[in-house]
Design an enzyme around this catalytic site. Sequence first.
Site, short mmCIF file in Angstrom:
data_model
loop_
_atom_site.label_atom_id
_atom_site.label_comp_id
_atom_site.label_asym_id
_atom_site.label_seq_id
_atom_site.Cartn_x
_atom_site.Cartn_y
_atom_site.Cartn_z
N GLY A 243 0.77 -1.24 0.00
CA GLY A 243 0.00 0.00 0.00
C GLY A 243 0.80 1.28 0.00
N PRO A 279 4.76 -5.01 -0.75
CG PRO A 279 6.99 -4.36 -1.06
CD PRO A 279 6.13 -5.38 -0.34
NE ARG A 281 -0.29 2.43 -6.14
CZ ARG A 281 -1.34 2.43 -6.97
NH1 ARG A 281 -1.27 3.08 -8.10
NH2 ARG A 281 -2.45 1.79 -6.64
CB CYS A 349 -15.54 3.82 -29.78
SG CYS A 349 -14.64 3.51 -31.29
CE1 TYR A 378 -2.06 -3.19 -8.78
CE2 TYR A 378 -0.88 -1.26 -8.00
CZ TYR A 378 -1.36 -2.53 -7.79
OH TYR A 378 -1.14 -3.14 -6.58
C1 LIG Z 1 -2.84 -5.12 -4.15
C2 LIG Z 1 -2.33 -5.72 -2.90
C3 LIG Z 1 -1.05 -5.40 -2.44
C4 LIG Z 1 -0.16 -4.39 -3.11
O1 LIG Z 1 -0.67 -3.10 -3.07
P1 LIG Z 1 0.26 -1.89 -3.51
O2 LIG Z 1 -0.53 -0.69 -3.24
O3 LIG Z 1 0.55 -2.07 -4.94
O4 LIG Z 1 1.49 -1.95 -2.66
C5 LIG Z 1 -0.59 -6.04 -1.31
N1 LIG Z 1 -1.35 -6.94 -0.64
C6 LIG Z 1 -2.59 -7.26 -1.05
C7 LIG Z 1 -3.36 -8.25 -0.28
C8 LIG Z 1 -3.12 -6.68 -2.19
O5 LIG Z 1 -4.34 -6.99 -2.59
#
Ligand SMILES: *Cc1c(COP(=O)(O)O)cnc(C)c1O
Length: 443
Positions: A243, A279, A281, A349, A378
Amino acid sequence: MTPFTYNDQGLCAESVPLAEIAEQVGTPVYVYSQSAIEAAYDRFANALTAELGAERTLVCYAMKANSNVGVLAALAARGAGADIVSEGELLRALAAGIPASRIVYPGVGKTRQEIATALQAGIHQFNAESLPELEQIDAVAREMGVRAPVALRINPNVDARTHHKITTGRAEDKFGIDADALPEVTERLRQLDAIQLTGLAVHIGSQVTEEEPFRQAYTRMAELYRWLQDEGWPVSRIDLGGGLGIVYRNEPAPDVEGYARLVRETVAETTDAQLTFEPGRHLVGNAGVLVTRTLYLKQGRVRPILVVDAAMNDLIRPALYEAWHDLKPVAREGREDELVQMDVVGPVCESADTFARARPLPPLKAGDLVAFFSAGAYGAVMASGYNSRLPVPEVMVQGDQFAIVRRRPTFQEVLSTEQVPGWLGRPADVEAADATEDTRKTG
Ligand SMILES: *Cc1c(COP(=O)(O)O)cnc(C)c1O
């Protein structure tokens, strides 16, 4: 550190001009910098091991952010594990050299087959998200005569204060087991002998840019972990999820060291748990660009509209999350005094196929290349075949070399998985082509 800088050959990925890649591979094309991925991983992993110690830290890259095998192999070489959400991701991770012993598996909808494949591979841990799922894992493991290592993913009821489509830890979200239901779930677990409860897991959302939601969630996890121990469960792990955000535009820069400190304060000092991180993103987002070519500069009624050859099916984030991506010409950096506001759109479109509105850009004409920044996470993974557009190729750069890590398939390859139902007969032109072929053979 950005791996994308200008020199006299225009915008480069590390030392490779993006124009050269576009020329050889065609556009649109995703370009990833291996050094940038490695640098982000090293900084994240080092910050955590500095605070927690290497033995207590496991970093499992959330590969749904970018699951290209080239990207995975680069991270595997650094010692990363993987966070998977499907059997397909499991097979990719293994193919890229990530050992099963470093793979964690969250997700609200694991099928029997996916559970069996993961057990067969011997993954580190399932993160289970409901009681029915626990019962399913137990049943499959029992049939296979093994015990499944499982952590309970808790919904901590914390608002990550990110975009509503990527927040996952509020009570109304579909993820995790309600913290209040933990006593009931653990009671039931006493009968599920094929499950070995390893601990707890949490993931509150994506592109989180504040510390407070993490602090709340992690503090709660430490409490619940200690409660499990008081109840006599031999638990040893907490998975703290992913996250951590990145800078797309003007967000506060994520403070990796501050995050590691927060983990030490909330969980490491208050429990004896081994700690896992997921991690996604943060490791790859700013390591990638999407390079596209301008098709037309259209004089819109309100302002000029730049039509490019990338579209929402290639990079869906603006359409799906109202996401903002920086956009730069490849040939040379724009000067302040020449900027004109334009809309930037793709050929699909749908009005949602708009990458930017009223974006100040230097003069651009048909044929010019532009790069969308922060497209490493993503991006390619969320692409679709909408409008029968071919999947975008992906390229990885290291220093002055580049490799195509996913080629663009041909239309024939894409079409080969489809067929006209027998009762509709075969299209006339195919019949005709075959007839000609037969004539040639016999004639
Ligand atoms: C999507 C997800 C992540 C990664 O999230 P990021 O924001 O890309 O770090 C980690 N754990 C779980 C369970 C997820 O669904």
